[in-house]
Design a protein around this motif. Structure first.
Motif, short mmCIF file in Angstrom:
data_model
loop_
_atom_site.label_atom_id
_atom_site.label_comp_id
_atom_site.label_asym_id
_atom_site.label_seq_id
_atom_site.Cartn_x
_atom_site.Cartn_y
_atom_site.Cartn_z
N THR A 1 -0.20 13.49 -7.70
CA THR A 1 1.02 14.27 -7.73
C THR A 1 2.11 14.04 -7.05
O THR A 1 2.96 14.66 -6.93
N ASP A 2 1.74 13.10 -6.04
CA ASP A 2 3.02 12.54 -5.14
C ASP A 2 2.84 11.39 -4.89
O ASP A 2 1.63 10.71 -4.60
N GLY A 3 3.74 10.44 -4.68
CA GLY A 3 3.76 9.32 -4.07
C GLY A 3 4.08 7.93 -5.09
O GLY A 3 4.30 6.79 -4.71
N LEU A 4 4.12 8.40 -6.31
CA LEU A 4 4.36 7.44 -7.39
C LEU A 4 5.56 7.78 -8.39
O LEU A 4 5.35 8.99 -8.76
N GLU A 5 6.28 6.94 -8.90
CA GLU A 5 7.12 7.11 -9.96
C GLU A 5 6.38 6.76 -11.18
O GLU A 5 5.49 6.03 -11.12
N ALA A 6 6.82 7.48 -12.29
CA ALA A 6 6.13 7.09 -13.81
C ALA A 6 6.58 5.62 -13.84
O ALA A 6 7.77 5.17 -13.60
N GLY A 7 5.58 4.83 -14.40
CA GLY A 7 5.65 3.45 -14.67
C GLY A 7 5.48 2.65 -13.70
O GLY A 7 5.42 1.08 -13.74
N THR A 8 5.39 2.88 -12.36
CA THR A 8 4.88 2.02 -11.30
C THR A 8 3.60 1.45 -11.64
O THR A 8 2.54 2.03 -12.06
N ARG A 9 3.30 0.09 -11.65
CA ARG A 9 2.15 -0.48 -11.82
C ARG A 9 1.12 -0.39 -10.47
O ARG A 9 1.51 -0.86 -9.48
N VAL A 10 -0.12 -0.21 -10.78
CA VAL A 10 -0.79 -0.28 -9.72
C VAL A 10 -2.01 -1.19 -9.72
O VAL A 10 -2.50 -1.62 -11.03
N VAL A 11 -2.68 -1.57 -8.84
CA VAL A 11 -3.85 -2.49 -8.82
C VAL A 11 -5.09 -1.46 -9.07
O VAL A 11 -5.28 -0.64 -8.51
N THR A 12 -5.75 -1.95 -10.18
CA THR A 12 -7.06 -1.03 -10.55
C THR A 12 -8.36 -1.91 -10.11
O THR A 12 -9.26 -1.30 -10.33
N ARG A 13 -8.23 -3.32 -9.92
CA ARG A 13 -9.32 -3.87 -9.85
C ARG A 13 -8.93 -5.04 -8.69
O ARG A 13 -8.00 -5.64 -8.52
N GLY A 14 -9.88 -5.43 -7.93
CA GLY A 14 -9.77 -6.53 -6.86
C GLY A 14 -8.78 -6.15 -5.73
O GLY A 14 -8.35 -7.24 -5.05
N GLU B 1 0.73 -1.20 0.05
CA GLU B 1 0.00 0.14 0.10
C GLU B 1 0.87 1.22 0.11
O GLU B 1 1.88 1.27 0.59
N ARG B 2 0.72 2.10 -0.57
CA ARG B 2 1.46 3.40 -1.08
C ARG B 2 0.50 4.46 -0.60
O ARG B 2 -0.44 4.53 -1.59
N GLN B 3 0.86 5.65 -0.02
CA GLN B 3 0.10 6.82 0.19
C GLN B 3 0.59 7.70 -1.06
O GLN B 3 1.46 8.06 -1.40
N VAL B 4 -0.60 8.46 -1.76
CA VAL B 4 -0.21 9.29 -2.69
C VAL B 4 -1.12 10.61 -2.40
O VAL B 4 -2.03 10.62 -1.70
N GLY B 5 -0.52 11.64 -3.21
CA GLY B 5 -1.33 12.90 -3.21
C GLY B 5 -2.09 13.13 -4.56
O GLY B 5 -1.63 12.49 -5.48
N ILE B 6 -3.07 13.53 -4.65
CA ILE B 6 -3.95 13.63 -5.70
C ILE B 6 -4.21 15.23 -6.09
O ILE B 6 -4.26 16.02 -5.35
N GLY B 7 -4.23 15.35 -7.29
CA GLY B 7 -4.71 16.86 -7.77
C GLY B 7 -5.93 16.91 -8.47
O GLY B 7 -6.86 16.52 -7.65
N GLN B 8 -6.01 17.18 -9.86
CA GLN B 8 -7.19 17.34 -10.43
C GLN B 8 -8.00 15.97 -10.60
O GLN B 8 -7.41 14.95 -10.83
N VAL B 9 -9.21 16.12 -10.51
CA VAL B 9 -10.03 14.85 -10.87
C VAL B 9 -11.01 15.49 -11.95
O VAL B 9 -11.67 16.20 -11.79
N PHE B 10 -11.05 14.61 -13.10
CA PHE B 10 -12.00 14.68 -14.38
C PHE B 10 -12.29 13.78 -15.07
O PHE B 10 -11.61 12.90 -15.37
#
Length: 66
Positions: free
Chosen positions: A36-49, A20-29
């Motif tokens: 905006t913070d907490g992940l590097e480009a290319g990091t794979r994240v779980v999107t389902r399940g 689990e990784r804490q992230v900062g979020i910016g705009q939602v659309f």
């Protein structure tokens, strides 16, 4: 519940696990969220399940983009 925004990231090594990784979020659309913070480009994240994941749990990657 505690106000943090987190995502589950894939960690690869001898086994494929999650953390689990804490992230900062910016705009939602239009269903998209800017991280905006907490992940590097290319990091794979779980999107389902992700509802019942635990830190260090072994997972299997199915489908999706790489």
């Amino acid at each position: 519940p505690d106000g943090r925004t987190t995502v589950w990231v894939i960690e690869t090594g001898e086994e494929t696990t999650v953390a689990e990784r804490q992230v900062g979020i910016g705009q939602v659309f239009d269903g998209r969220i800017e991280v905006t913070d907490g992940l590097e480009a290319g990091t794979r994240v779980v999107t389902r399940g992700n509802e019942n994941l635990r830190p260090g749990q072994q997972v299997r990657i199915t489908g999706g983009s790489t």
